[in-house]
Motif scaffolding. Structure first.
Motif, PDB file in Angstrom:
ATOM      1  N   UNK A 151       9.706   8.674  -7.029  1.00 16.71           N
ATOM      2  CA  UNK A 151      10.074  10.084  -6.907  1.00 16.71           C
ATOM      3  C   UNK A 151       9.642  10.875  -8.143  1.00 16.71           C
ATOM      4  N   UNK A 152       9.906  10.326  -9.330  1.00 15.86           N
ATOM      5  CA  UNK A 152       9.516  11.007 -10.564  1.00 15.86           C
ATOM      6  C   UNK A 152       7.998  11.113 -10.659  1.00 15.86           C
ATOM      7  N   UNK A 153       7.299  10.033 -10.350  1.00 16.70           N
ATOM      8  CA  UNK A 153       5.835  10.037 -10.425  1.00 16.70           C
ATOM      9  C   UNK A 153       5.240  11.062  -9.466  1.00 16.70           C
ATOM     10  N   UNK A 154       5.742  11.105  -8.235  1.00 16.00           N
ATOM     11  CA  UNK A 154       5.226  12.060  -7.257  1.00 16.00           C
ATOM     12  C   UNK A 154       5.527  13.496  -7.664  1.00 16.00           C
ATOM     13  N   UNK A 155       6.686  13.696  -8.272  1.00 13.84           N
ATOM     14  CA  UNK A 155       7.078  15.047  -8.683  1.00 13.84           C
ATOM     15  C   UNK A 155       6.225  15.551  -9.833  1.00 13.84           C
ATOM     16  N   UNK A 156       5.892  14.686 -10.789  1.00 16.87           N
ATOM     17  CA  UNK A 156       5.189  15.123 -11.991  1.00 16.87           C
ATOM     18  C   UNK A 156       3.677  14.958 -11.910  1.00 16.87           C
ATOM     19  N   UNK A 157       3.180  14.243 -10.908  1.00 11.84           N
ATOM     20  CA  UNK A 157       1.740  13.983 -10.842  1.00 11.84           C
ATOM     21  C   UNK A 157       0.933  15.274 -10.741  1.00 11.84           C
ATOM     22  N   UNK A 158       1.368  16.200  -9.910  1.00 13.76           N
ATOM     23  CA  UNK A 158       0.612  17.433  -9.710  1.00 13.76           C
ATOM     24  C   UNK A 158       0.514  18.229 -11.009  1.00 13.76           C
ATOM     25  N   UNK A 159       1.628  18.353 -11.738  1.00 17.81           N
ATOM     26  CA  UNK A 159       1.607  19.099 -12.995  1.00 17.81           C
ATOM     27  C   UNK A 159       0.750  18.388 -14.038  1.00 17.81           C
ATOM     28  N   UNK A 160       0.876  17.062 -14.085  1.00 13.61           N
ATOM     29  CA  UNK A 160       0.079  16.299 -15.042  1.00 13.61           C
ATOM     30  C   UNK A 160      -1.410  16.427 -14.744  1.00 13.61           C
ATOM     31  N   UNK A 161      -1.768  16.326 -13.488  1.00 16.74           N
ATOM     32  CA  UNK A 161      -3.186  16.420 -13.131  1.00 16.74           C
ATOM     33  C   UNK A 161      -3.752  17.788 -13.505  1.00 16.74           C
ATOM     34  N   UNK A 162      -2.988  18.848 -13.217  1.00 20.02           N
ATOM     35  CA  UNK A 162      -3.450  20.191 -13.564  1.00 20.02           C
ATOM     36  C   UNK A 162      -3.577  20.363 -15.076  1.00 20.02           C
ATOM     37  N   UNK A 163      -2.608  19.827 -15.814  1.00 19.90           N
ATOM     38  CA  UNK A 163      -2.638  19.923 -17.271  1.00 19.90           C
ATOM     39  C   UNK A 163      -3.824  19.163 -17.859  1.00 19.90           C
ATOM     40  N   UNK A 164      -4.050  17.966 -17.346  1.00 20.40           N
ATOM     41  CA  UNK A 164      -5.142  17.142 -17.869  1.00 20.40           C
ATOM     42  C   UNK A 164      -6.510  17.671 -17.453  1.00 20.40           C
ATOM     43  N   UNK A 165      -6.596  18.277 -16.272  1.00 17.95           N
ATOM     44  CA  UNK A 165      -7.862  18.874 -15.858  1.00 17.95           C
ATOM     45  C   UNK A 165      -8.274  19.989 -16.814  1.00 17.95           C
ATOM     46  N   UNK A 166      -7.296  20.800 -17.238  1.00 18.27           N
ATOM     47  CA  UNK A 166      -7.604  21.839 -18.218  1.00 18.27           C
ATOM     48  C   UNK A 166      -8.046  21.257 -19.543  1.00 18.27           C
ATOM     49  N   UNK A 167      -7.422  20.128 -19.926  1.00 19.29           N
ATOM     50  CA  UNK A 167      -7.817  19.488 -21.185  1.00 19.29           C
ATOM     51  C   UNK A 167      -9.236  18.931 -21.103  1.00 19.29           C
ATOM     52  N   UNK A 168      -9.589  18.346 -19.959  1.00 18.87           N
ATOM     53  CA  UNK A 168     -10.936  17.792 -19.816  1.00 18.87           C
ATOM     54  C   UNK A 168     -12.006  18.887 -19.873  1.00 18.87           C
ATOM     55  N   UNK A 169     -11.661  20.112 -19.483  1.00 20.53           N
ATOM     56  CA  UNK A 169     -12.641  21.202 -19.457  1.00 20.53           C
ATOM     57  C   UNK A 169     -12.701  21.988 -20.759  1.00 20.53           C
ATOM     58  N   UNK A 170     -11.888  21.604 -21.745  1.00 24.15           N
ATOM     59  CA  UNK A 170     -11.886  22.332 -23.016  1.00 24.15           C
ATOM     60  C   UNK A 170     -13.230  22.132 -23.732  1.00 24.15           C
ATOM     61  N   UNK A 171     -13.656  23.100 -24.552  1.00 25.70           N
ATOM     62  CA  UNK A 171     -14.993  23.034 -25.181  1.00 25.70           C
ATOM     63  C   UNK A 171     -15.202  21.801 -26.060  1.00 25.70           C
ATOM     64  N   UNK A 172     -14.182  21.439 -26.867  1.00 26.00           N
ATOM     65  CA  UNK A 172     -14.399  20.297 -27.759  1.00 26.00           C
ATOM     66  C   UNK A 172     -14.494  18.987 -26.994  1.00 26.00           C
ATOM     67  N   UNK A 173     -13.824  18.909 -25.825  1.00 25.86           N
ATOM     68  CA  UNK A 173     -13.973  17.713 -24.984  1.00 25.86           C
ATOM     69  C   UNK A 173     -15.371  17.646 -24.373  1.00 25.86           C
ATOM     70  N   UNK A 174     -15.866  18.803 -23.931  1.00 26.96           N
ATOM     71  CA  UNK A 174     -17.219  18.828 -23.375  1.00 26.96           C
ATOM     72  C   UNK A 174     -18.248  18.434 -24.432  1.00 26.96           C
ATOM     73  N   UNK A 175     -18.031  18.884 -25.658  1.00 27.57           N
ATOM     74  CA  UNK A 175     -18.955  18.519 -26.730  1.00 27.57           C
ATOM     75  C   UNK A 175     -18.872  17.026 -27.033  1.00 27.57           C
ATOM     76  N   UNK A 176     -17.638  16.487 -27.049  1.00 26.39           N
ATOM     77  CA  UNK A 176     -17.475  15.062 -27.303  1.00 26.39           C
ATOM     78  C   UNK A 176     -18.128  14.211 -26.231  1.00 26.39           C
ATOM     79  N   UNK A 177     -18.001  14.629 -24.985  1.00 26.54           N
ATOM     80  CA  UNK A 177     -18.634  13.871 -23.899  1.00 26.54           C
ATOM     81  C   UNK A 177     -20.157  13.976 -23.988  1.00 26.54           C
ATOM     82  N   UNK A 178     -20.645  15.158 -24.408  1.00 30.32           N
ATOM     83  CA  UNK A 178     -22.087  15.317 -24.560  1.00 30.32           C
ATOM     84  C   UNK A 178     -22.633  14.434 -25.676  1.00 30.32           C
ATOM     85  N   UNK A 179     -21.817  14.159 -26.694  1.00 31.63           N
ATOM     86  CA  UNK A 179     -22.246  13.289 -27.784  1.00 31.63           C
ATOM     87  C   UNK A 179     -22.101  11.814 -27.466  1.00 31.63           C
TER      88      UNK A 179
END
Length: 285
Positions: free
Chosen positions: A167-195
């Protein structure tokens, strides 16, 4: 002065919440149908004697003023009155069960968050089929907690910790996924992946430190979600905790126990809200 005012305001809100929970519980139980009934009245041999015995007690319980006065005095004594069903001090009755419920909540929230984080991290980094990977959690959210617990019993697999974790995992998964998706798209992450930095290093050094304050806020709010599922889980799995006690108190119109549990739940919810607000303030600073 500003810090003292903030602390006083939060304590005042918490006290108001507890007062509202206690008075609301008293009014709901007092005016509920069958408040003055006694299970012994179901036996025709003792019905008349029970009614005669209960009349003085019912007379004392008719007035809301008398009920509030009696409950307030029991709060000041620290025993929260005497249980109508078990005839023992409510504080003693709840004290034993709080530890059981606290252990269940701790295990369920911890396992649920581990499952949510371990699932949301890889899914958030995907570019396709994100909705498909999140479908199982959506299905779990659509299943009532009681039905999930009953299915575990019928299948003879799992237990209260598993149901609460899902129940806890299902409740928080959507918020976590949205939060982490924003983190993956941040500029310094994109630069790190490019390197060419590996994903493990990006998660450890960049993503988790940046989302830690939001995770703390969501974790405190998970306590509220877990409390809402506590009653059906403990009742169905016969766990001798506060949730099961609350169910028995409702069935037997045990007002002192219900008021004490309402105060306990209100305190936990209020403290969780204060902690989440504190985490947000630290993030803003």
């Amino acid at each position: 002065m500003g810090l003292l005012m903030t602390i006083a305001t939060r304590i005042g809100r918490l006290l108001f919440l507890l007062l509202f929970a206690a008075v609301g519980t008293i009014l709901l139980v007092r005016f509920a149908p069958g408040f003055f009934s006694d299970p012994r009245e179901m036996d025709a041999k003792y019905a008349q004697a029970v009614r005669s015995e209960a009349e003085p007690e019912n007379h004392d319980q008719e007035s809301i003023h008398l009920i509030l006065n009696r409950e307030f005095k029991s709060w000041l004594r620290g025993d929260f009155g005497e249980s109508r069903q078990y005839h023992v001090p409510v504080a003693q009755l709840i004290g034993v069960r709080v530890r059981v419920s606290a252990a269940l909540l701790a295990k369920g929230i911890l396992c649920g968050w581990l499952l949510a984080v371990c699932t949301a991290l890889p899914v958030s980094s995907l570019r396709k089929y994100r909705t498909l990977w999140g479908l199982p959690f959506t299905i779990i959210l659509a299943i009532p907690t009681a039905a999930m617990a009953t299915a575990c019993i019928l299948a003879q697999e799992g237990g209260p910790v598993l149901v609460l974790s899902l129940l806890i995992a299902a409740k928080e998964f959507k918020f976590l996924r949205s939060l982490l998706e924003g983190a993956w798209r941040s500029p310094h992450l994109l630069q790190g992946r490019a390197q060419g930095l590996p994903a493990r290093a990006l998660v450890r050094m960049h993503i988790l430190p940046n989302v830690a304050p939001q995770l703390c806020t969501l974790t405190t709010l998970s306590i509220v979600t877990a409390l809402g599922a506590l009653v059906p889980i403990e009742v169905i799995f016969t766990v001798a905790g506060v949730g099961q006690l609350a169910w028995f108190a409702v069935m037997n119109r045990d007002l002192p126990v219900l008021v004490a549990i309402s105060l306990l739940m209100g305190s936990v919810v209020g403290l969780a809200g204060m902690l989440s607000t504190r985490a947000v303030n630290l993030e803003a600073v």
